[in-house]
Design an enzyme around this catalytic site. Structure first.
Site, PDB file in Angstrom:
ATOM      1  N   GLU A 288       2.322  -8.232   4.590  1.00 32.81           N
ATOM      2  CA  GLU A 288       2.593  -7.732   3.251  1.00 32.81           C
ATOM      3  C   GLU A 288       1.806  -6.449   3.023  1.00 32.81           C
ATOM      4  O   GLU A 288       0.618  -6.498   2.652  1.00 32.81           O
ATOM      5  CB  GLU A 288       2.174  -8.774   2.208  1.00 32.81           C
ATOM      6  CG  GLU A 288       2.856 -10.112   2.401  1.00 32.81           C
ATOM      7  CD  GLU A 288       2.882 -10.922   1.103  1.00 32.81           C
ATOM      8  OE1 GLU A 288       3.971 -11.140   0.572  1.00 32.81           O
ATOM      9  OE2 GLU A 288       1.797 -11.297   0.621  1.00 32.81           O
TER      10      GLU A 288
ATOM     11  N   HIS B  12      -4.200 -13.456   0.560  1.00 32.36           N
ATOM     12  CA  HIS B  12      -3.261 -12.566  -0.126  1.00 32.36           C
ATOM     13  C   HIS B  12      -4.014 -11.321  -0.591  1.00 32.36           C
ATOM     14  O   HIS B  12      -5.186 -11.401  -0.954  1.00 32.36           O
ATOM     15  CB  HIS B  12      -2.620 -13.280  -1.320  1.00 32.36           C
ATOM     16  CG  HIS B  12      -1.519 -12.474  -1.945  1.00 32.36           C
ATOM     17  ND1 HIS B  12      -1.779 -11.484  -2.860  1.00 32.36           N
ATOM     18  CD2 HIS B  12      -0.174 -12.497  -1.771  1.00 32.36           C
ATOM     19  CE1 HIS B  12      -0.629 -10.933  -3.222  1.00 32.36           C
ATOM     20  NE2 HIS B  12       0.361 -11.528  -2.576  1.00 32.36           N
TER      21      HIS B  12
HETATM   22  P1  PGA Z   1       6.539  -9.212  -4.777  1.00 34.35           P
HETATM   23  O1  PGA Z   1       5.240  -9.997  -4.306  1.00 34.35           O
HETATM   24  O2  PGA Z   1       7.705  -9.788  -4.020  1.00 34.35           O
HETATM   25  O3  PGA Z   1       6.626  -9.472  -6.242  1.00 34.35           O
HETATM   26  O4  PGA Z   1       6.308  -7.758  -4.454  1.00 34.35           O
HETATM   27  C1  PGA Z   1       5.062 -10.273  -2.949  1.00 34.35           C
HETATM   28  C2  PGA Z   1       3.762 -10.964  -2.733  1.00 34.35           C
HETATM   29  O5  PGA Z   1       2.759 -10.645  -3.391  1.00 34.35           O
HETATM   30  O6  PGA Z   1       3.703 -11.849  -1.873  1.00 34.35           O
END
Ligand code: PGA
Length: 263
Positions: A174, A102
């Site tokens: 992401e 992540h």
């Molecule tokens: P968020 O987080 O939906 O709060 O932007 C997404 C993530 O970090 O996977």
């Protein structure tokens, strides 16, 4: 709406990050299990709580279809690594998934692609499905190197996997600039383009198996925008943070997905 035939399922889940006590997590999961009972069978639902909650939540959800994952782990089975959790410990709990790489892990704990690759191999050897997070920063996007950045993250992160192993992996795209309170949700057209680019990379690396790897989008997914991503090619699921931490809101989103898939 049917999920992409080669991927087969639509994956929807949430990472709680460092939020919720165990009691709050148990209340949330009890309700989530109830909602999950009536959802379309092609929805693969998962939740990724903090490590301290995993054992109790696995017991609670033993007979549920909700899959359980952890947010991070070391690659060694055991050793002098104070503060770390090993794949063997997580496998013992009976988890399904392990989230790896992540952007918060990369940014605050200096995780790099080679570390993530070691973790991917360790996860697979313990039958944990790796959910590998990739994404470019705002600066990288500005310089037009998103595709190159993703190629580096995927080529190193998934290095040395057989095609069979690759089919166990999930990818979460992401973009770093889309994540969290300061983030801006990516345009669905942009997500479709980038997912297409990830798909081509996966196919180049793993042939037909690369077409079976689910690619999820994450970053400021909300109750008002989540459906805009679902019709897009190569969007095989959603990875949701803040908008899914309230079980009422998450349930409404899941029921909307259920209705779309049942229509
Ligand atoms: P968020 O987080 O939906 O709060 O932007 C997404 C993530 O970090 O996977």
């Amino acid at each position: 709406m049917a999920p992409d035939a080669r991927v087969g399922k639509l994956w929807i889940g949430t990472n709680w990050k460092m939020h919720k006590t165990l009691a709050e997590g148990q209340a949330y999961c009890s309700e989530l299990m109830r909602v999950a009972e009536n959802l379309h069978p092609d929805i693969e639902l998962f939740v990724i709580p903090p490590h301290t909650h995993l054992h109790a939540l696995k017991t609670l959800m033993a007979r549920s279809r909700v899959r359980l994952g952890a947010q991070n782990m070391h690659w060694e089975d055991e050793g002098p690594y104070t503060g770390e959790i090993s794949p063997r410990m997580l496998a013992e709990i009976g988890l399904d998934l392990i989230e790896l790489g992540h952007s918060e892990r990369r940014q605050y704990y200096n995780e790099n692609d080679a570390d993530i690759n070691r973790k991917v191999h360790a996860a697979l050897s313990h039958n944990l499905r790796p959910l590998v997070c990739v994404g470019e920063t705002a600066e990288q996007r500005k310089f037009g190197i998103t595709e190159e950045v993703l190629a580096i993250q995927l080529k190193i992160g998934l290095s040395g996997l057989s095609r069979e192993q690759a089919e166990q992996v999930l990818i979460a795209y992401e973009p770093v600039w889309a994540i969290g309170a300061g983030g801006v949700a990516a345009e669905p057209g942009y997500v479709e383009d980038v997912h297409g680019c990830i798909r081509r990379l996966l196919a180049a690396l793993f042939g037909e198996s690369g077409h079976r790897i689910p690619i999820l989008y994450g970053g400021s997914v909300s109750e008002s925008n989540f459906e805009t991503y679902l019709d897009r090619r190569n969007v095989n699921g959603l990875f949701i943070g803040r908008a899914a931490w309230d079980i009422g809101r998450f349930s409404r989103m899941l029921l909307a997905v259920h209705r779309r898939m049942s229509a």
